[in-house]
Design an enzyme around this catalytic site. Structure first.
Site, PDB file in Angstrom:
ATOM      1  N   HIS A  12      60.778  27.610 -34.182  1.00 41.84           N
ATOM      2  CA  HIS A  12      59.873  26.536 -34.599  1.00 41.84           C
ATOM      3  C   HIS A  12      60.557  25.501 -35.478  1.00 41.84           C
ATOM      4  CE1 HIS A  12      56.022  24.781 -34.492  1.00 41.84           C
ATOM      5  NE2 HIS A  12      55.296  25.867 -34.559  1.00 41.84           N
TER       6      HIS A  12
ATOM      7  N   ASP B 180      58.423  22.600 -30.967  1.00 44.83           N
ATOM      8  CA  ASP B 180      57.008  22.822 -31.209  1.00 44.83           C
ATOM      9  C   ASP B 180      56.352  23.280 -29.905  1.00 44.83           C
ATOM     10  OD1 ASP B 180      56.649  20.525 -29.625  1.00 44.83           O
ATOM     11  OD2 ASP B 180      56.471  19.221 -31.368  1.00 44.83           O
TER      12      ASP B 180
END
Length: 222
Positions: free
Chosen positions: A198, A202
């Site tokens: 992350h 995304d």
């Protein structure tokens, strides 16, 4: 009554296993998320018809590389405070070798044809199982594919191959009943799960990548 507990044997981790253990600890510390899609494998199962000698794994490697070209944000390495982007798609394939899990790399296959990918993959996998890989064979990877489908695993979450930003876990192809054009039919389907870091990716980017992967695998083009 006394209970006798047998003492175990201590076997230090060495070589590849020691390196893998260290990297897994690093990977576990990364803030990852998982995204899964189901893909119709009808076209992929015809891989040998399109390219004799090639396998479904080769089709997946080709589709992954082309998806990396289409969504280059996934083709990166993640550092503590930076992201390194790559123009070439160097796709590693997880292999169970006598010395443990190794990930030889099939280099620069973003525009490669299926027969070329099949030959390169067969070469590095064979040498991986013989313990004959060179340093160049296991370095430079920008993405990894782990396929446990042939072992009957339908779905799993793979651990990042740090510093890569993502890894693809491939499950077994099984028949699923689906509705298409007002008719039901059985379709050979597999689940593909992307583990993503992350810090670099995304959910929308991961979804775009899996969408591009699905398009490639469901296409009949070689």
């Amino acid at each position: 009554m006394n209970t006798v507990v047998e003492e175990g044997r201590v076997e230090p981790l060495t070589g590849l296993r020691r390196t893998a253990a260290r990297r897994m600890v690093q990977a576990w510390a990364a803030p990852v998320f998982h995204v899964t899609v189901e893909i119709d494998m009808t076209a992929a199962l015809r891989t040998r018809e399109r390219a004799p000698g090639a396998t479904v794994t080769d089709a997946i490697l080709q589709a992954s590389a082309r998806a990396l070209v289409a969504v280059p944000e996934v083709n990166v390495h993640v550092g503590d405070d930076s992201v390194t982007r790559f123009d070439r798609a160097n796709v590693g394939v997880a292999v169970d070798s006598p010395k443990g899990l190794v990930v030889p790399v099939v280099h620069d296959i973003g525009a490669a044809e299926l027969p070329d990918i099949a030959r390169a993959r067969a070469d590095v996998v064979s040498r991986a199982r013989e313990g004959a890989l060179t340093r160049d064979d296991i370095t430079g990877g920008t993405f990894t594919v782990s396929n446990l489908g042939m072992m009957g695993v339908t779905r799993f979450d793979a651990i990042l191959n740090v510093p890569q930003a993502a890894i693809l876990a491939v499950g077994a192809t099984v028949p699923r009943y689906v509705h298409r054009e007002d008719a039901g039919l059985w379709v050979p389907t597999a689940e593909f799960t992307l583990t993503a870091d992350h810090r670099a990716l995304d959910g929308a980017t991961a979804a775009r990548f899996l969408g591009a992967l699905r398009t490639e695998l469901e296409s009949t083009a070689a």
